[in-house]
Design an enzyme around this catalytic site. Sequence first.
Site, PDB file in Angstrom:
ATOM      1  N   GLU A  53      -1.474  11.712  -6.717  1.00 18.74           N
ATOM      2  CA  GLU A  53      -2.376  10.832  -6.258  1.00 18.74           C
ATOM      3  C   GLU A  53      -3.807  12.007  -6.597  1.00 18.74           C
ATOM      4  OE1 GLU A  53      -5.491   8.755  -3.126  1.00 18.74           O
ATOM      5  OE2 GLU A  53      -3.304   8.200  -3.257  1.00 18.74           O
ATOM      6  N   LYS A 139      -3.516  -0.669   0.570  1.00 21.60           N
ATOM      7  CA  LYS A 139      -2.824   0.859   1.116  1.00 21.60           C
ATOM      8  C   LYS A 139      -4.241   0.758   2.225  1.00 21.60           C
ATOM      9  CE  LYS A 139      -6.009   4.118   0.186  1.00 21.60           C
ATOM     10  NZ  LYS A 139      -6.834   5.315   0.185  1.00 21.60           N
TER      11      LYS A 139
END
Length: 221
Positions: A53, A139
């Site tokens: 990411e 998340k």
Amino acid sequence: MNPNPVNPTSSVLARLRAVLAASPVIAVVRAPRIPDAVALCAALAEGGINLTEFTYTTPDVTTHLRRAAREGRRVGVGTVLTAEQAEEAIAAGASFLVTPGLRPDVARAAHAARVPVVLGALSPTEVAQAVDLGAAAVKIFPARAFGPGYFKDLRGPYPDVPLVASGGVNAGNAAEFLAQGALAVCAGTDVVAPDVVAAGDWAEITRRAKVFTQACAVGGR
């Protein structure tokens, strides 16, 4: 008014969830300089981390993303705050998007492009809102705020919601987050320290990635 007029299909949700189940570590890169995004992803993969990411806190992040995606690396973009950023990242080749908190506009842009989005949340109410917005996973950030046991608590009301631990996760506690109910964990400075990335020390990145993934394996994943 429906906050999420574009609903993700089950295949969009399942795609990222399957990837996370098979490869439960995401390397989150926050570096002021990335000399070679392709080499960075390759070093991480050699150490067992196949998801990278990049983040909008890195200058010219879409250039790095585009280069890595062209080489077939599974890369996404985090710290996505606006629909414009989401569309820009998707155009550059992002295979998933990540937000630090609830961002309905980002979710809508991702769903329109059939790209999975991981929405940030912390409280049980925010987890429910992320699910309503069509998050492929939620998340929990910052995970260090409540620790691994919080994931076990969230599993009570949300047994089927894929949770990702981010913020304060390291080789010493990653296995516990997974054992307590996280589907995946984010490896930050413990693996991709900004100075190591900026120096292009790919051997050190691989070494750190191996330590992290081996620690997760010891925890039963």
